[in-house]
Scaffold this active site. Structure first.
Site, PDB file in Angstrom:
ATOM      1  N   GLY A 138       0.770  -1.073  -0.012  1.00 18.30           N
ATOM      2  CA  GLY A 138      -0.082   0.130   0.127  1.00 18.30           C
ATOM      3  C   GLY A 138       0.708   1.190   0.096  1.00 18.30           C
ATOM      4  O   GLY A 138       0.519   2.126  -0.628  1.00 18.30           O
ATOM      5  N   LYS A 139       1.888   1.254   0.841  1.00 15.08           N
ATOM      6  CA  LYS A 139       2.693   2.438   1.042  1.00 15.08           C
ATOM      7  C   LYS A 139       3.600   2.570  -0.374  1.00 15.08           C
ATOM      8  O   LYS A 139       3.619   3.754  -0.706  1.00 15.08           O
ATOM      9  CB  LYS A 139       3.900   2.236   1.969  1.00 15.08           C
ATOM     10  CG  LYS A 139       4.372   3.347   2.693  1.00 15.08           C
ATOM     11  CD  LYS A 139       5.197   2.919   3.679  1.00 15.08           C
ATOM     12  CE  LYS A 139       4.773   2.879   5.181  1.00 15.08           C
ATOM     13  NZ  LYS A 139       5.366   2.750   6.237  1.00 15.08           N
ATOM     14  N   ASP A 199       8.768   6.350   8.681  1.00 17.63           N
ATOM     15  CA  ASP A 199       8.267   5.731  10.094  1.00 17.63           C
ATOM     16  C   ASP A 199       7.236   6.366  10.690  1.00 17.63           C
ATOM     17  O   ASP A 199       7.386   7.744  10.702  1.00 17.63           O
ATOM     18  CB  ASP A 199       9.512   5.405  10.928  1.00 17.63           C
ATOM     19  CG  ASP A 199       9.219   4.367  12.109  1.00 17.63           C
ATOM     20  OD1 ASP A 199       8.702   3.387  11.791  1.00 17.63           O
ATOM     21  OD2 ASP A 199       9.721   4.958  13.124  1.00 17.63           O
ATOM     22  N   PHE A 228      -6.918   2.197   8.945  1.00 17.50           N
ATOM     23  CA  PHE A 228      -6.005   0.957   9.912  1.00 17.50           C
ATOM     24  C   PHE A 228      -5.671   1.425  11.115  1.00 17.50           C
ATOM     25  O   PHE A 228      -5.828   2.599  11.536  1.00 17.50           O
ATOM     26  CB  PHE A 228      -4.910   0.716   8.799  1.00 17.50           C
ATOM     27  CG  PHE A 228      -3.684   1.560   8.604  1.00 17.50           C
ATOM     28  CD1 PHE A 228      -4.068   2.750   7.791  1.00 17.50           C
ATOM     29  CD2 PHE A 228      -2.656   1.559   9.344  1.00 17.50           C
ATOM     30  CE1 PHE A 228      -3.007   3.561   7.716  1.00 17.50           C
ATOM     31  CE2 PHE A 228      -1.681   2.388   9.214  1.00 17.50           C
ATOM     32  CZ  PHE A 228      -1.960   3.298   8.473  1.00 17.50           C
ATOM     33  N   GLY A 229      -4.959   0.549  11.695  1.00 15.46           N
ATOM     34  CA  GLY A 229      -4.249   0.971  12.948  1.00 15.46           C
ATOM     35  C   GLY A 229      -5.093   1.498  13.975  1.00 15.46           C
ATOM     36  O   GLY A 229      -5.959   1.016  14.193  1.00 15.46           O
ATOM     37  N   LYS A 240      -8.480  11.638   5.480  1.00 17.80           N
ATOM     38  CA  LYS A 240      -6.812  11.439   5.836  1.00 17.80           C
ATOM     39  C   LYS A 240      -5.755  12.045   4.664  1.00 17.80           C
ATOM     40  O   LYS A 240      -4.725  12.490   4.932  1.00 17.80           O
ATOM     41  CB  LYS A 240      -6.630  10.229   5.972  1.00 17.80           C
ATOM     42  CG  LYS A 240      -6.805   9.451   7.249  1.00 17.80           C
ATOM     43  CD  LYS A 240      -6.482   8.060   7.399  1.00 17.80           C
ATOM     44  CE  LYS A 240      -5.162   8.036   7.803  1.00 17.80           C
ATOM     45  NZ  LYS A 240      -4.702   6.531   8.212  1.00 17.80           N
ATOM     46  N   ARG A 247       0.936  11.783   7.566  1.00 19.56           N
ATOM     47  CA  ARG A 247       1.637  11.385   6.337  1.00 19.56           C
ATOM     48  C   ARG A 247       1.514  12.404   5.317  1.00 19.56           C
ATOM     49  O   ARG A 247       2.482  12.728   4.663  1.00 19.56           O
ATOM     50  CB  ARG A 247       1.083  10.214   5.996  1.00 19.56           C
ATOM     51  CG  ARG A 247       1.872   9.201   5.183  1.00 19.56           C
ATOM     52  CD  ARG A 247       1.801   7.963   4.905  1.00 19.56           C
ATOM     53  NE  ARG A 247       1.837   7.234   6.343  1.00 19.56           N
ATOM     54  CZ  ARG A 247       0.627   6.687   6.960  1.00 19.56           C
ATOM     55  NH1 ARG A 247      -0.598   6.767   6.608  1.00 19.56           N
ATOM     56  NH2 ARG A 247       0.778   6.151   8.113  1.00 19.56           N
TER      57      ARG A 247
HETATM   58  P1  IMP Z   1       4.410   2.795   9.609  1.00 23.00           P
HETATM   59  O1  IMP Z   1       5.793   3.035  10.296  1.00 23.00           O
HETATM   60  O2  IMP Z   1       4.011   3.271   8.589  1.00 23.00           O
HETATM   61  O3  IMP Z   1       4.540   1.157   9.323  1.00 23.00           O
HETATM   62  O4  IMP Z   1       3.385   2.603  10.856  1.00 23.00           O
HETATM   63  C1  IMP Z   1       3.643   1.922  12.036  1.00 23.00           C
HETATM   64  C2  IMP Z   1       2.351   1.933  12.903  1.00 23.00           C
HETATM   65  O5  IMP Z   1       1.718   3.075  13.278  1.00 23.00           O
HETATM   66  C3  IMP Z   1       1.151   1.236  12.173  1.00 23.00           C
HETATM   67  O6  IMP Z   1       1.277  -0.185  12.121  1.00 23.00           O
HETATM   68  C4  IMP Z   1       0.017   1.779  12.924  1.00 23.00           C
HETATM   69  O7  IMP Z   1      -0.272   1.169  14.147  1.00 23.00           O
HETATM   70  C5  IMP Z   1       0.425   3.129  13.314  1.00 23.00           C
HETATM   71  N1  IMP Z   1       0.192   4.269  12.180  1.00 23.00           N
HETATM   72  C6  IMP Z   1       0.873   4.719  11.593  1.00 23.00           C
HETATM   73  N2  IMP Z   1       0.113   5.828  10.821  1.00 23.00           N
HETATM   74  C7  IMP Z   1      -1.002   5.421  11.044  1.00 23.00           C
HETATM   75  C8  IMP Z   1      -2.318   6.070  10.584  1.00 23.00           C
HETATM   76  O8  IMP Z   1      -2.490   6.947   9.731  1.00 23.00           O
HETATM   77  N3  IMP Z   1      -3.515   5.366  11.021  1.00 23.00           N
HETATM   78  C9  IMP Z   1      -3.466   4.694  12.047  1.00 23.00           C
HETATM   79  N4  IMP Z   1      -2.267   3.982  12.457  1.00 23.00           N
HETATM   80  C10 IMP Z   1      -1.327   4.506  12.080  1.00 23.00           C
END
Ligand code: IMP
Length: 196
Positions: free
Chosen positions: A11-12, A69, A149-150, A173, A179
């Protein structure tokens, strides 16, 4: 010019392809360049972890690289889950990690939180640039919504109408998130680099 996204998250990578291809980059995932390393996130900040990942891929390829990150910081939990957002308390599912945050805030008056996203961009000469976006809000009392998500189902952004991010339209978002803000800084910087 080739640019590698230091991630194995589909996705990223798709998101960065959409943003950076129109700026003249040919965007590749690690897999597309046969780079099998999974860099350990041993830093103590989002910036450090983004830089660690980007540097590892740059050293191997000497090619433009992007790594990021991100995570959620909750004031009353001393900034947790923070850099451990994806593996908070070692819990295996997003739902359990969200419940751990809600449980940690039980009885708390201060429910302030923010999402943070750091992007490290290393150009073909090895010059590093860091961009960080933050998104302020509060933690809801219960999970709500299915978008995103998350931690989206428990995060109420200060830009929203009181609903959690997971209850807002997906386009929300894209406009306001941590982001989106970090990516905008990145895109502005690339534009500046291209304009002598
Ligand atoms: P990553 O560094 O982008 O892989 O994100 C690490 C973790 O931060 C993810 O697994 C989520 O738990 C949380 N996270 C990061 N960005 C978001 C977001 O936009 N919404 C919800 N959780 C997020």
């Amino acid at each position: 010019m080739d640019l590698i996204v230091a991630s194995n998250n589909k996705g990223k990578i798709a998101e960065y392809k959409d943003i950076l291809t129109p700026l003249g980059f040919q965007v590749f995932s690690q897999a597309e360049k046969n780079i099998a390393v999974e860099v350990e996130e041993t830093g103590s900040t989002f910036e450090e972890n983004a830089a660690l990942k980007a540097r590892a891929i740059y050293e191997l390829t000497k090619c433009c690289v992007i790594a990021d990150d991100s995570g959620l910081m909750v004031e009353a939990l001393n900034g947790e889950p923070g850099i451990y957002s994806a593996r908070y308390k070692g819990l295996p599912t997003e739902h359990e990690r969200r419940m751990a945050v809600l449980e940690g805030l039980r009885g708390a008056d201060n429910r302030n939180a923010r999402f943070v996203s750091s992007i490290c961009f290393i150009d073909e000469n090895g010059v590093e640039r860091l961009f960080t976006g933050t998104w302020k809000g509060t933690i809801a009392f219960r999970e709500e919504g299915t978008n995103g998500f998350g931690y989206d189902p428990i995060f109420i952004s200060e830009d929203a109408d009181g609903r959690t991010t997971a209850s807002m339209p997906i386009s929300f978002k894209e406009q306001y998130s941590h982001r989106a803000k970090a990516v905008k800084q990145l895109v502005d910087a690339i534009h500046r680099l291209k304009t002598p």
